[in-house]
Write a protein that holds these residues in place. Structure first.
Motif, PDB file in Angstrom:
ATOM      1  N   MET A  91      -5.203  -1.289  12.236  1.00 13.51           N
ATOM      2  CA  MET A  91      -4.518  -1.130  14.417  1.00 13.51           C
ATOM      3  C   MET A  91      -3.419  -1.027  14.717  1.00 13.51           C
ATOM      4  N   HIS A  92      -2.025  -1.913  14.075  1.00 14.45           N
ATOM      5  CA  HIS A  92      -1.309  -1.651  14.158  1.00 14.45           C
ATOM      6  C   HIS A  92      -0.440  -0.180  14.762  1.00 14.45           C
ATOM      7  N   ASN A  93       0.744  -0.096  15.501  1.00 13.87           N
ATOM      8  CA  ASN A  93       1.100   0.926  15.644  1.00 13.87           C
ATOM      9  C   ASN A  93       2.369   0.676  16.041  1.00 13.87           C
ATOM     10  N   SER A  94       3.180  -0.366  15.069  1.00 19.41           N
ATOM     11  CA  SER A  94       4.706  -0.292  15.185  1.00 19.41           C
ATOM     12  C   SER A  94       5.314   0.388  13.751  1.00 19.41           C
ATOM     13  N   ARG A  95       6.835  -0.005  14.915  1.00 20.55           N
ATOM     14  CA  ARG A  95       7.593   1.046  13.465  1.00 20.55           C
ATOM     15  C   ARG A  95       7.555   0.085  11.774  1.00 20.55           C
ATOM     16  N   GLU A  96       7.441  -1.077  12.086  1.00 18.43           N
ATOM     17  CA  GLU A  96       7.120  -1.729  10.874  1.00 18.43           C
ATOM     18  C   GLU A  96       5.975  -1.328   9.818  1.00 18.43           C
ATOM     19  N   ALA A  97       4.538  -1.420  10.470  1.00 14.64           N
ATOM     20  CA  ALA A  97       3.220  -1.136  10.277  1.00 14.64           C
ATOM     21  C   ALA A  97       3.783  -0.015   9.607  1.00 14.64           C
ATOM     22  N   HIS A  98       3.833   1.036  10.638  1.00 15.42           N
ATOM     23  CA  HIS A  98       3.717   2.683   9.433  1.00 15.42           C
ATOM     24  C   HIS A  98       4.999   2.589   8.277  1.00 15.42           C
ATOM     25  N   GLU A  99       6.044   2.367   8.946  1.00 17.29           N
ATOM     26  CA  GLU A  99       7.417   2.316   7.078  1.00 17.29           C
ATOM     27  C   GLU A  99       6.862   1.330   5.954  1.00 17.29           C
ATOM     28  N   ALA A 100       5.598   0.669   6.714  1.00 25.71           N
ATOM     29  CA  ALA A 100       5.036  -0.127   5.208  1.00 25.71           C
ATOM     30  C   ALA A 100       3.914   0.779   4.599  1.00 25.71           C
ATOM     31  N   TYR A 101       3.104   1.421   5.015  1.00 27.24           N
ATOM     32  CA  TYR A 101       2.548   2.372   4.937  1.00 27.24           C
ATOM     33  C   TYR A 101       3.042   2.885   4.248  1.00 27.24           C
ATOM     34  N   LEU A 102       3.616   4.045   4.586  1.00 30.11           N
ATOM     35  CA  LEU A 102       4.227   5.045   3.988  1.00 30.11           C
ATOM     36  C   LEU A 102       5.235   4.904   2.783  1.00 30.11           C
ATOM     37  N   THR A 103       5.633   3.804   2.984  1.00 34.37           N
ATOM     38  CA  THR A 103       6.375   2.834   1.446  1.00 34.37           C
ATOM     39  C   THR A 103       5.424   3.417   0.674  1.00 34.37           C
ATOM     40  N   ALA A 104       4.470   2.766   0.584  1.00 32.56           N
ATOM     41  CA  ALA A 104       3.135   2.756  -0.054  1.00 32.56           C
ATOM     42  C   ALA A 104       3.164   3.707  -0.388  1.00 32.56           C
ATOM     43  N   PHE A 105       2.533   4.980  -0.053  1.00 34.24           N
ATOM     44  CA  PHE A 105       2.386   6.046  -0.560  1.00 34.24           C
ATOM     45  C   PHE A 105       3.260   7.089  -1.208  1.00 34.24           C
ATOM     46  N   ARG A 106       4.155   6.592  -0.685  1.00 32.96           N
ATOM     47  CA  ARG A 106       5.952   7.440  -1.751  1.00 32.96           C
ATOM     48  C   ARG A 106       5.315   6.565  -3.137  1.00 32.96           C
ATOM     49  N   ASP A 107       4.691   5.634  -3.091  1.00 35.47           N
ATOM     50  CA  ASP A 107       4.434   5.657  -4.739  1.00 35.47           C
ATOM     51  C   ASP A 107       3.216   6.262  -5.232  1.00 35.47           C
ATOM     52  N   PHE A 108       2.060   6.592  -3.656  1.00 36.15           N
ATOM     53  CA  PHE A 108       1.033   6.974  -4.666  1.00 36.15           C
ATOM     54  C   PHE A 108       1.353   8.236  -5.317  1.00 36.15           C
ATOM     55  N   TYR A 109       2.313   9.115  -4.080  1.00 39.37           N
ATOM     56  CA  TYR A 109       2.495  11.020  -4.951  1.00 39.37           C
ATOM     57  C   TYR A 109       3.261  11.018  -5.632  1.00 39.37           C
ATOM     58  N   ARG A 110       4.411   9.406  -6.681  1.00 37.73           N
ATOM     59  CA  ARG A 110       4.486   9.683  -7.608  1.00 37.73           C
ATOM     60  C   ARG A 110       3.317   8.267  -8.679  1.00 37.73           C
ATOM     61  N   ARG A 111       2.407   9.236  -8.597  1.00 36.51           N
ATOM     62  CA  ARG A 111       1.347   8.374  -9.500  1.00 36.51           C
ATOM     63  C   ARG A 111       1.190   7.054  -9.915  1.00 36.51           C
ATOM     64  N   LYS A 112       1.868   6.236  -9.372  1.00 39.15           N
ATOM     65  CA  LYS A 112       2.003   4.684  -9.522  1.00 39.15           C
ATOM     66  C   LYS A 112       0.514   3.843  -9.097  1.00 39.15           C
ATOM     67  N   LEU A 113      -0.302   3.615 -10.953  1.00 38.76           N
ATOM     68  CA  LEU A 113      -1.714   3.501  -9.824  1.00 38.76           C
ATOM     69  C   LEU A 113      -1.279   1.766  -9.427  1.00 38.76           C
ATOM     70  N   GLU A 114      -0.115   1.029  -9.797  1.00 37.66           N
ATOM     71  CA  GLU A 114      -0.320  -0.475  -9.195  1.00 37.66           C
ATOM     72  C   GLU A 114      -0.348  -0.410  -7.655  1.00 37.66           C
ATOM     73  N   ALA A 115       0.827  -0.015  -7.002  1.00 32.14           N
ATOM     74  CA  ALA A 115       1.100   0.510  -6.071  1.00 32.14           C
ATOM     75  C   ALA A 115       0.327  -0.064  -5.142  1.00 32.14           C
ATOM     76  N   LEU A 116       0.471  -0.531  -4.301  1.00 26.88           N
ATOM     77  CA  LEU A 116      -0.108  -1.481  -3.740  1.00 26.88           C
ATOM     78  C   LEU A 116       0.449  -0.983  -1.214  1.00 26.88           C
ATOM     79  N   ILE A 117      -1.000  -0.710  -0.527  1.00 31.08           N
ATOM     80  CA  ILE A 117      -0.641  -1.577   0.799  1.00 31.08           C
ATOM     81  C   ILE A 117      -1.032  -2.910   0.628  1.00 31.08           C
ATOM     82  N   ASP A 118      -0.392  -4.328   1.528  1.00 38.06           N
ATOM     83  CA  ASP A 118      -0.694  -4.882   1.392  1.00 38.06           C
ATOM     84  C   ASP A 118      -1.871  -5.813   2.451  1.00 38.06           C
ATOM     85  N   GLY A 119      -3.418  -6.175   1.251  1.00 42.64           N
ATOM     86  CA  GLY A 119      -4.230  -6.019   2.585  1.00 42.64           C
ATOM     87  C   GLY A 119      -4.881  -4.965   2.043  1.00 42.64           C
TER      88      GLY A 119
END
Length: 209
Positions: A90-118
């Motif tokens: 439920m955050h809408n800050s730039r920091e929140a969106h950048e953190a979320y999207l950074t994790a997704f970059r590893d999701f797309y690269r099939r890195k199974l350990e890639a983590l969204i904080d919490g």
């Protein structure tokens, strides 16, 4: 075929909030109009055998508006909800969106350990999403699954041999969809060949060669 349809616009989308937990926000009036139009397009284009949705309110509403005139039973399936945003929920800050999207970059690269904080790791997300979706993919015919933009892109990038840069750049707007062929792998078994499915359509983007 498997058609993964993103839900219509919600109040959280309007406010740019990372709304990933159940039950989540409801559709806006525009979201309802998007759902109706998407249903009409899909039913006019594909021979649909069944429709399911995630358990999120927005997905259930989208499925009902889009498909209830044709399908009386639209199950809300456990496991195919959005990738959990964890500490950024439920955050809408730039920091929140950048953190979320950074994790997704590893999701797309099939890195199974890639983590969204919490929140979700890719491994955890795929385990629950596959658990909900694969039984329907294995039935044959065409299934529409009303789900969520991030989840659809992460799942599709891991189910198929998709360029991770394409998956990252090809945002899925509300009520756009991805079409996958789960039987396109070497054995034709969606479960056995997960990771080798074929992308038929990714919204209106030109697929990479």
């Amino acid at each position: 075929m498997l058609i993964l349809l993103r839900h219509g616009q919600t109040t959280s989308n309007v406010d740019h909030k990372l709304d990933t937990l159940l039950p989540g926000a409801e559709l806006t009036e525009l979201g309802r109009e998007q759902a109706k139009a998407a249903g009409e397009e899909i039913l006019a284009t594909y021979d649909v055998d069944r429709v399911i949705s995630s358990q999120a309110t927005r997905a259930k509403q989208t499925a009902q508006i889009a498909f209830s005139e044709r399908f009386g039973d639209i199950p809300a399936v456990e496991g195919i909800q959005e990738v959990h945003a964890g500490r950024w929920e439920m955050h809408n800050s730039r920091e929140a969106h950048e953190a979320y999207l950074t994790a997704f970059r590893d999701f797309y690269r099939r890195k199974l350990e890639a983590l969204i904080d919490g929140g979700d790791t890719l491994d955890l997300f795929l385990s629950r999403y596959k658990g909900g979706l694969l039984p329907y993919a294995a039935q044959g015919g065409t299934t529409v699954a009303v789900s969520h933009g991030g989840a659809i892109r992460a799942f599709s990038a891991n189910a198929c041999e998709v360029d991770p840069v394409f998956a990252e750049m090809s945002y899925l707007p509300n009520c756009q969809y991805v079409v996958l062929d789960p039987t396109a792998g070497p054995t034709g078994d969606p479960v056995e060949d997960f990771g080798q499915w074929r992308v038929v359509r990714w919204a209106d983007y030109e697929l990479p060669g």
